[in-house]
Write an enzyme that holds these catalytic residues in place. Structure first.
Site, PDB file in Angstrom:
ATOM      1  N   ASP A 155       0.955  -1.221   0.225  1.00  0.00           N
ATOM      2  CA  ASP A 155      -0.116  -0.069  -0.020  1.00  0.00           C
ATOM      3  C   ASP A 155       0.720   1.233   0.130  1.00  0.00           C
ATOM      4  O   ASP A 155       1.951   1.242  -0.860  1.00  0.00           O
ATOM      5  CB  ASP A 155      -0.799   0.077   1.152  1.00  0.00           C
ATOM      6  CG  ASP A 155      -2.281   0.514   0.996  1.00  0.00           C
ATOM      7  OD1 ASP A 155      -2.284   1.848   0.918  1.00  0.00           O
ATOM      8  OD2 ASP A 155      -3.355  -0.412   0.645  1.00  0.00           O
TER       9      ASP A 155
ATOM     10  N   HIS B 262      -3.630   6.368   3.256  1.00  0.00           N
ATOM     11  CA  HIS B 262      -4.429   4.866   2.843  1.00  0.00           C
ATOM     12  C   HIS B 262      -3.994   3.952   3.489  1.00  0.00           C
ATOM     13  O   HIS B 262      -4.882   3.167   4.269  1.00  0.00           O
ATOM     14  CB  HIS B 262      -4.253   4.890   1.468  1.00  0.00           C
ATOM     15  CG  HIS B 262      -5.282   3.795   0.694  1.00  0.00           C
ATOM     16  ND1 HIS B 262      -4.818   2.601   0.657  1.00  0.00           N
ATOM     17  CD2 HIS B 262      -6.308   3.892   0.169  1.00  0.00           C
ATOM     18  CE1 HIS B 262      -5.943   1.886   0.268  1.00  0.00           C
ATOM     19  NE2 HIS B 262      -7.104   2.675  -0.122  1.00  0.00           N
TER      20      HIS B 262
ATOM     21  N   SER C 119     -11.632  -0.820  -0.769  1.00  0.00           N
ATOM     22  CA  SER C 119     -10.412  -0.768  -0.250  1.00  0.00           C
ATOM     23  C   SER C 119     -10.577  -1.348   1.303  1.00  0.00           C
ATOM     24  O   SER C 119      -9.936  -2.297   2.105  1.00  0.00           O
ATOM     25  CB  SER C 119      -9.935   0.510   0.100  1.00  0.00           C
ATOM     26  OG  SER C 119      -9.038   0.782  -1.333  1.00  0.00           O
TER      27      SER C 119
END
Length: 498
Positions: A72, A109, A304
């Site tokens: 990620d 994120h 996600s």
């Protein structure tokens, strides 16, 4: 010109972040204004109840002894992430070339995903779904999500090569809250070859379906690969009961009318307004202050988030059944799920995660699926698709990684591991072993990239003067914007930060 400003988004496709964030900066602002930024946060305690992880056998499981890899945007050392359970694998992002940014989440994120899986925020009592796992973070995305599919493939290869480095916590689950803009042929696609090799190595690959909407007609790559566990999102509609849950409208579907089609979503999980760990001063934190929940949490919606929930649940199942194969885990989780009774989800026979339902099926026999494997010999550009980085106005295209040329046939057919120390396919892109330093319990070493970028000045190389202006205090990024860093496509795209 610094490299952050030279890296430009060419189209759409890379980090499956909530949808507005997958867009270029100006578009993201417009999109988030249209989102329901007033939506109530769904706590991880509510998510745990909704998936049945707080009752029965599931309530006794934490994921202890199971390793999870998260490829990620890195993770930040926020108080809600326990350092003893975090490992930093190699940083393969552009920001790896800046010591002050290396391994750390500048985007916001990756930390959000990590919080859903293994978080422990004592300030709010927020705990991840599998708080006992050992999480290995591989950073490939920058503060704006800039990433190429070649970085993802290299990261997956590393996970496979090093899955057993920690004998007490072998990597058994791989979280890919990511989707490329490519749609290569499934029987030759390099990205699908990479995830299938991980699957064959005993790693459950959990991939986000995408956030382009129910009418998208296809899932993003690699979720479109029928071997992996492809995850869509539900809206829990403010309750922990699944009877009123609905398919999230942003979830990609292969079809909205026909059940059982190839390349369809395998499993649904809560993915709307999920409150997980916030990275103060990160790009999304600056862009979407309305998504903050108190001082330590942040709301995000997308496949996600749903993927991270399923990843954590897979770790719980593997703690209970450590000898299980990826095919068994997928079968148990899909067939043990709770069917949704309304709308498109009912039409397609889609079901939402039920951990105890999966555990109840662990005594059943699972037949290996008769699916074709990718040869990996196809075009890297096919895997990349529209998710192109540009540097000084020049797109990265064709059979080239960010570090140099790529021979797919040679890579896929080689009997020699693609990684040797810190070298991938002959390119030295990381250090050679676990001698790096960071806040985490263990860290893979870094390396200076010797190869020149695919465009621009060789003397400028990978350096970026803007990188030196940002510092991480251990709780927040220094004041300022990340506006100089635009990024490639919608690969971490989908949903909204709300």
């Amino acid at each position: 010109m610094n490299i952050a400003k030279r890296l430009r988004a060419a189209a759409a496709g890379a980090l499956l972040a909530p949808a507005a964030v997958a867009l270029a900066a100006g578009q993201a602002h417009a999109a988030v204004k249209a989102a329901d930024t007033a939506a109530s946060a769904t706590t991880l305690a509510q998510v745990r109840s909704a998936i049945g992880a707080d009752t029965g056998t599931a309530a006794t499981l934490t994921g202890k002894g199971v390793g999870v890899a998260l490829i990620d945007t890195g993770v930040a050392s926020v108080p809600g992430l326990p350092a003893a359970q975090i490992v930093n694998g190699p940083d393969l992002s552009f920001e790896s070339q800046a010591a002050n940014l290396r391994y750390l989440d500048t985007y916001g994120h990756g930390t959000h995903m990590a919080g859903i899986i293994v978080g422990n925020d004592t300030a709010t009592g927020t705990k991840g779904i599998a708080p006992g796992v050992k999480l290995t973070s591989l950073k490939i995305g920058t503060s704006t999500g800039a990433v190429d599919v070649s970085q993802m493939i290299a990261a997956i290869d590393w996970v496979v090569a090093h899955r057993n480095d920690d004998a007490a916590n072998p990597i058994r689950v791989l979280n890919l809250s990511y989707g490329s803009g490519g749609s290569g042929q499934s029987w030759t696609d390099p990205l699908q070859f990479a995830v299938e090799k991980a699957w064959q190595a005993g790693i459950v690959v959990v991939a986000a379906a995408g956030n382009n909407g129910n009418a998208a007609s296809t899932l993003t790559n690699p979720a479109v690969d029928d071997w992996v566990l492809a995850v869509g999102a539900t809206a829990t509609n403010g309750t922990i009961a699944t009877t009123d849950d609905t398919l999230a409208t942003f979830t990609n579907l292969a079809s909205t009318t026909t059940a059982g089609v190839a390349g369809q979503v395998d499993l649904l999980a809560p993915g709307t307004s999920i409150a997980s760990l916030r990275v103060p001063g990160s790009n999304v934190d600056n862009l979407y202050p309305s998504a903050r929940v108190g001082e330590t949490l942040f709301k995000g919606s997308g496949t996600s988030q749903a993927t991270a929930v399923v990843t954590a649940a897979a770790a719980l199942v593997l703690q209970a059944k450590p000898a299980a194969t990826p095919n068994q885990v997928k079968d148990w989780m899909v067939k043990g799920a709770t069917a949704l009774g309304t709308g498109t989800a009912k039409t397609l026979g889609l079901a939402t995660l039920n951990v105890n339902g999966a555990l109840a099926r662990t005594g059943t026999t699972v037949t290996a699926p008769a699916l074709q494997l990718s040869s990996g010999t196809g075009s890297l550009q096919g895997s990349r698709g529209t998710s192109s980085l540009t540097l000084d106005g020049v797109k990265l295209t064709g059979e080239r990684t960010i570090w140099g040329s790529f021979n797919g046939a040679q890579w896929a057919k080689s009997t020699t591991p693609s990684w040797s120390g810190g070298s991938w396919l002959g390119y030295q892109i990381a250090g050679n072993d676990w001698t790096g330093t960071s806040w985490a319990s263990r860290t893979w070493a870094s390396a200076t990239w010797a190869a020149a970028p695919w465009a621009g000045s060789a003397t400028a190389g990978w350096s970026d003067p803007a990188w030196s202006g940002r510092t991480w205090s251990g709780r927040t990024w220094s004041a300022g914007t990340w506006s100089g860093r635009t990024w490639s496509s919608d690969g971490w795209a989908g949903g909204t930060w709300s």
